[in-house]
Design a protein around this motif. Sequence first.
Motif, mmCIF file in Angstrom:
data_model
loop_
_atom_site.group_PDB
_atom_site.id
_atom_site.type_symbol
_atom_site.label_atom_id
_atom_site.label_comp_id
_atom_site.label_asym_id
_atom_site.label_seq_id
_atom_site.Cartn_x
_atom_site.Cartn_y
_atom_site.Cartn_z
ATOM 1 N N VAL A 65 -2.932 9.148 14.541
ATOM 2 C CA VAL A 65 -1.683 8.408 14.787
ATOM 3 C C VAL A 65 -0.588 8.800 13.544
ATOM 4 O O VAL A 65 -1.129 8.709 12.624
ATOM 5 C CB VAL A 65 -1.798 7.128 15.519
ATOM 6 C CG1 VAL A 65 -2.572 6.912 16.717
ATOM 7 C CG2 VAL A 65 -2.522 6.293 14.389
ATOM 8 N N PRO A 66 0.456 8.758 14.143
ATOM 9 C CA PRO A 66 1.512 8.764 12.708
ATOM 10 C C PRO A 66 2.079 7.376 12.696
ATOM 11 O O PRO A 66 1.435 5.949 13.201
ATOM 12 C CB PRO A 66 2.996 9.099 13.542
ATOM 13 C CG PRO A 66 2.863 9.044 15.430
ATOM 14 C CD PRO A 66 1.495 8.803 15.472
ATOM 15 N N LEU A 67 2.247 7.811 11.027
ATOM 16 C CA LEU A 67 2.746 6.336 10.806
ATOM 17 C C LEU A 67 3.532 5.315 11.127
ATOM 18 O O LEU A 67 3.481 4.247 11.041
ATOM 19 C CB LEU A 67 3.052 7.186 8.828
ATOM 20 C CG LEU A 67 3.536 5.966 7.878
ATOM 21 C CD1 LEU A 67 2.189 4.446 7.468
ATOM 22 C CD2 LEU A 67 3.712 5.938 6.998
ATOM 23 N N ALA A 68 4.235 5.484 12.025
ATOM 24 C CA ALA A 68 4.936 4.547 12.535
ATOM 25 C C ALA A 68 5.125 3.930 13.278
ATOM 26 O O ALA A 68 5.633 3.628 14.212
ATOM 27 C CB ALA A 68 6.374 6.437 13.288
ATOM 28 N N SER A 69 3.333 4.862 14.292
ATOM 29 C CA SER A 69 2.937 4.158 15.338
ATOM 30 C C SER A 69 2.453 2.716 14.780
ATOM 31 O O SER A 69 1.943 1.873 15.759
ATOM 32 C CB SER A 69 1.581 4.425 15.868
ATOM 33 O OG SER A 69 0.724 4.990 15.348
ATOM 34 N N MET B 2 0.838 -0.919 0.044
ATOM 35 C CA MET B 2 0.255 -0.014 -0.123
ATOM 36 C C MET B 2 1.015 1.001 -0.298
ATOM 37 O O MET B 2 1.902 1.457 0.899
ATOM 38 C CB MET B 2 -0.057 -0.661 1.110
ATOM 39 C CG MET B 2 -1.755 -1.476 1.544
ATOM 40 S SD MET B 2 -3.214 -1.508 0.524
ATOM 41 C CE MET B 2 -4.361 0.021 -0.257
ATOM 42 N N ASP B 3 0.446 2.272 -0.710
ATOM 43 C CA ASP B 3 1.267 3.609 -0.548
ATOM 44 C C ASP B 3 0.279 4.694 1.133
ATOM 45 O O ASP B 3 -0.725 4.801 0.740
ATOM 46 C CB ASP B 3 0.987 4.282 -2.482
ATOM 47 C CG ASP B 3 1.290 5.993 -2.185
ATOM 48 O OD1 ASP B 3 2.581 5.618 -1.334
ATOM 49 O OD2 ASP B 3 1.379 5.981 -3.617
ATOM 50 N N MET B 4 1.093 5.050 1.230
ATOM 51 C CA MET B 4 0.491 5.214 2.157
ATOM 52 C C MET B 4 0.845 7.254 2.451
ATOM 53 O O MET B 4 0.522 7.466 3.513
ATOM 54 C CB MET B 4 1.770 4.688 3.902
ATOM 55 C CG MET B 4 1.210 3.271 3.671
ATOM 56 S SD MET B 4 -1.051 3.033 3.936
ATOM 57 C CE MET B 4 -0.713 3.577 5.533
ATOM 58 N N LYS B 5 1.317 8.068 1.313
ATOM 59 C CA LYS B 5 2.205 8.615 1.160
ATOM 60 C C LYS B 5 0.640 9.690 1.635
ATOM 61 O O LYS B 5 0.928 10.844 2.640
ATOM 62 C CB LYS B 5 2.271 9.228 0.012
ATOM 63 C CG LYS B 5 3.641 8.089 0.126
ATOM 64 C CD LYS B 5 3.781 8.951 -2.078
ATOM 65 C CE LYS B 5 5.818 8.261 -2.073
ATOM 66 N NZ LYS B 5 5.356 7.676 -2.701
ATOM 67 N N ILE B 6 -0.732 9.882 1.389
ATOM 68 C CA ILE B 6 -1.737 10.784 1.340
ATOM 69 C C ILE B 6 -2.608 10.426 2.507
ATOM 70 O O ILE B 6 -3.707 10.734 3.489
ATOM 71 C CB ILE B 6 -2.853 11.328 0.651
ATOM 72 C CG1 ILE B 6 -3.053 10.227 -0.346
ATOM 73 C CG2 ILE B 6 -1.402 12.068 -0.401
ATOM 74 C CD1 ILE B 6 -4.057 10.947 -0.889
ATOM 75 N N ALA B 7 -2.394 8.621 3.869
ATOM 76 C CA ALA B 7 -3.386 8.061 4.064
ATOM 77 C C ALA B 7 -3.261 8.832 5.544
ATOM 78 O O ALA B 7 -2.148 9.267 6.641
ATOM 79 C CB ALA B 7 -3.090 6.759 3.879
#
Length: 132
Positions: free
Chosen positions: A54-58, A40-45
């Motif tokens: 929450v941040p992507l890193a979580s 999955m491309d999470m650039k705008i998610a």
Amino acid sequence: AADGWIENVDTLKKQMTFHFSHLIFHDKEYNAKEEQVVVMDMKIAAVKRDSMDVPLASIQKGDSATVVSYAEAFKKMEPGNENMKELVKHFPSPAPADEVYLRHKNIHEKQQPPTKEKQENGSKYQNSLRFL
């Protein structure tokens, strides 16, 4: 929208490897006996846990999630009479994600029952609280 679990997240590339066996695509429900795997491309998610951003890193390995995409690439696809495995082959790679709703850890991460040592340590802690 797809329900599944997260194998890993690359915060530098902003991509996530997602396993799922349940998908709703153009109001048609798909279920598969074997899990499908999509990057999955999470650039705008937007990532949410308990309705909070929450941040992507979580995101952690094994988290259960529902992934939603409103991308034009999916809107242009027609949901023929094919099964989910054939449909997923036509997904863009990486597949764009707009929203990720995280839930508690998946059953793929088997939880170990508490060991006797942990139970004893817990009871010692509880006893020390009683004396304070």
